[in-house]
Design an enzyme around this catalytic site. Structure first.
Site, PDB file in Angstrom:
ATOM      1  N   ARG A   1       0.746  -1.109   0.063  1.00 13.88           N
ATOM      2  CA  ARG A   1       0.017  -0.009  -0.142  1.00 13.88           C
ATOM      3  C   ARG A   1       0.932   1.210  -0.009  1.00 13.88           C
ATOM      4  NH1 ARG A   1      -2.274  -3.777   3.646  1.00 13.88           N
ATOM      5  NH2 ARG A   1      -4.278  -4.488   3.094  1.00 13.88           N
TER       6      ARG A   1
ATOM      7  N   LYS B   1      -2.029  -3.122   7.488  1.00  8.15           N
ATOM      8  CA  LYS B   1      -3.500  -2.843   7.663  1.00  8.15           C
ATOM      9  C   LYS B   1      -3.747  -4.127   8.857  1.00  8.15           C
ATOM     10  CE  LYS B   1      -7.949  -1.975   5.615  1.00  8.15           C
ATOM     11  NZ  LYS B   1      -8.525  -1.771   4.251  1.00  8.15           N
TER      12      LYS B   1
ATOM     13  N   HIS C   1      -2.916   3.125  -5.614  1.00  9.71           N
ATOM     14  CA  HIS C   1      -3.374   1.905  -5.472  1.00  9.71           C
ATOM     15  C   HIS C   1      -3.531   0.890  -6.493  1.00  9.71           C
ATOM     16  CE1 HIS C   1      -4.705  -0.191  -1.791  1.00  9.71           C
ATOM     17  NE2 HIS C   1      -5.969  -0.529  -2.479  1.00  9.71           N
TER      18      HIS C   1
ATOM     19  N   ARG D   1      -1.021  -1.452  -6.877  1.00  5.70           N
ATOM     20  CA  ARG D   1      -1.073  -2.695  -6.032  1.00  5.70           C
ATOM     21  C   ARG D   1      -2.249  -3.483  -6.786  1.00  5.70           C
ATOM     22  NH1 ARG D   1      -1.290  -4.793  -0.571  1.00  5.70           N
ATOM     23  NH2 ARG D   1      -3.593  -5.064   0.160  1.00  5.70           N
TER      24      ARG D   1
ATOM     25  N   HIS E   1      -4.020  -9.609   3.107  1.00 10.72           N
ATOM     26  CA  HIS E   1      -5.557  -9.731   3.111  1.00 10.72           C
ATOM     27  C   HIS E   1      -5.808 -10.347   4.299  1.00 10.72           C
ATOM     28  CE1 HIS E   1      -6.710  -8.153  -1.068  1.00 10.72           C
ATOM     29  NE2 HIS E   1      -6.225  -7.125  -0.263  1.00 10.72           N
TER      30      HIS E   1
ATOM     31  N   TYR F   1     -10.072 -10.091  -7.675  1.00  9.37           N
ATOM     32  CA  TYR F   1      -9.216  -9.950  -8.746  1.00  9.37           C
ATOM     33  C   TYR F   1      -9.497 -11.156  -9.851  1.00  9.37           C
ATOM     34  CZ  TYR F   1      -6.509  -6.909  -5.827  1.00  9.37           C
ATOM     35  OH  TYR F   1      -6.329  -5.384  -4.714  1.00  9.37           O
TER      36      TYR F   1
END
Length: 328
Positions: A141, A166, A272, A275, A298, A307
């Site tokens: 990120r 995150k 972003h 990414r 994630h 994706y």
């Protein structure tokens, strides 16, 4: 603002203090303080203790209907107010269930083709070009790349350790070999700046409170310095100390936008997007989705599976019935 024993300047100081006790990021702290201030002003500077669910719901409704803010922005405002009542004021929220969170739309991410990524990166140079290459080459990120510390770049193992991503999680991502020389040069530049700062009586980078207490000398050590330091010293809003922070995110955001226009890319690509492109191109190359989930950090596999929807478009997906017509 309301003044006196229950004045909001004092209240906002309590909010800031509670944010730091909870180890929230400075960006989250600024966002929460801003929303709480707006909430108080929108209600005639009344103290939040004198308000409740009706005022919170009305405030969020105005944001959505009059100001037309995005669902994510509305939910951030709600999170700030819940933090105020629960964590700062210690007020029970029997009306919580009646406050409806905005539903964020599930959108397919913007992804650049390999040729478009190449055009974008060729239109960039220097530090911002290196950073853009890192975003695409590692899947980090934006803020993860900007907060990168020298000690977390492992040239021997060809990997980068992403700290406090995150959700507060660490992870490993690959270090692209073609960026190795540029990263060595960037780190050498950062260390030279650090030496200059030390001679000038500065040179102590910001560390989380727990680390700063446990390792009091770490802030001046070479390994803890930012790989991408800012051009100038600035006063830290948390403690008032003059120090050199990492490069501001707006510098890279502007550089990517300018490069996109020069490269003739019409897609609304941002930092972003690199990414998203990292993940999609790995899937195209046959990488398994569990590995991509780990690389992106994630928590839930369903987040990574978005994706796969990107891959179901165009030549990799269903053939249009128009193209099956005779003579088409």
């Amino acid at each position: 603002m309301v003044t006196g024993a229950r004045g909001s300047p004092r209240l906002l100081d309590l909010v800031r203090a509670r944010c730091r006790v909870r180890h929230l990021s400075i960006r989250t702290e600024h966002a929460y303080v801003g929303w709480i201030r707006r909430f108080i002003l929108a209600n005639g500077k009344r103290h939040p203790r004198d308000m409740g669910g009706a005022e919170v719901t009305a405030f969020l409704t105005v944001l959505a209907m009059r100001h037309r803010v995005a669902a994510g922005t509305q939910n951030q405002a709600l999170a700030a107010l819940l933090f105020l009542y629960r964590d700062v004021l210690g007020v029970e929220l029997p009306w919580m269930d009646a406050v409806v969170r905005a539903k964020r739309p599930r959108r397919v991410p913007v992804v650049l083709a390999v040729e478009e990524v190449l055009r974008l990166l060729r239109a960039m140079e220097g530090r911002t070009g290196l950073l853009a290459g890192l975003l695409y080459g590692t899947g980090m990120r934006l803020m993860e790349a900007l907060r990168l510390r020298i000690k977390d770049v492992d040239f021997v193992q060809h990997q980068i350790i992403v700290r406090e991503g995150k959700g507060g999680k660490d992870r490993h991502v690959p270090l692209p070999e073609r960026l190795t020389d540029a990263l060595h040069e960037e780190i050498a530049r950062a260390l030279q700046l650090h030496e200059d700062d030390l001679r000038a009586g500065h040179g102590a980078v910001w560390l989380p409170d727990a680390l700063a207490r446990k390792y009091p000398n770490a802030a001046r050590e070479r390994g803890w310095q930012n790989v991408f330091p800012a051009q100038r010293l600035s006063r830290d809003p948390r403690d008032g100390v003059m120090r050199r922070h990492h490069l501001d995110e707006s510098v890279l955001q502007r550089a990517v936008r300018s490069a996109r226009l020069r490269a003739g890319i019409v897609k609304p690509a941002s930092c972003h997007t690199l990414r998203h492109s990292f993940a999609t191109h790995l899937l195209e190359a046959g990488q398994d989705i569990r590995t991509i989930q780990q690389l992106l950090g994630h928590k839930d596999l369903s987040t990574t599976q978005i994706y796969t929807h990107v891959l179901n478009r165009g030549v990799l997906g269903v053939r249009s019935p128009l193209d099956r017509l005779p003579g088409a």
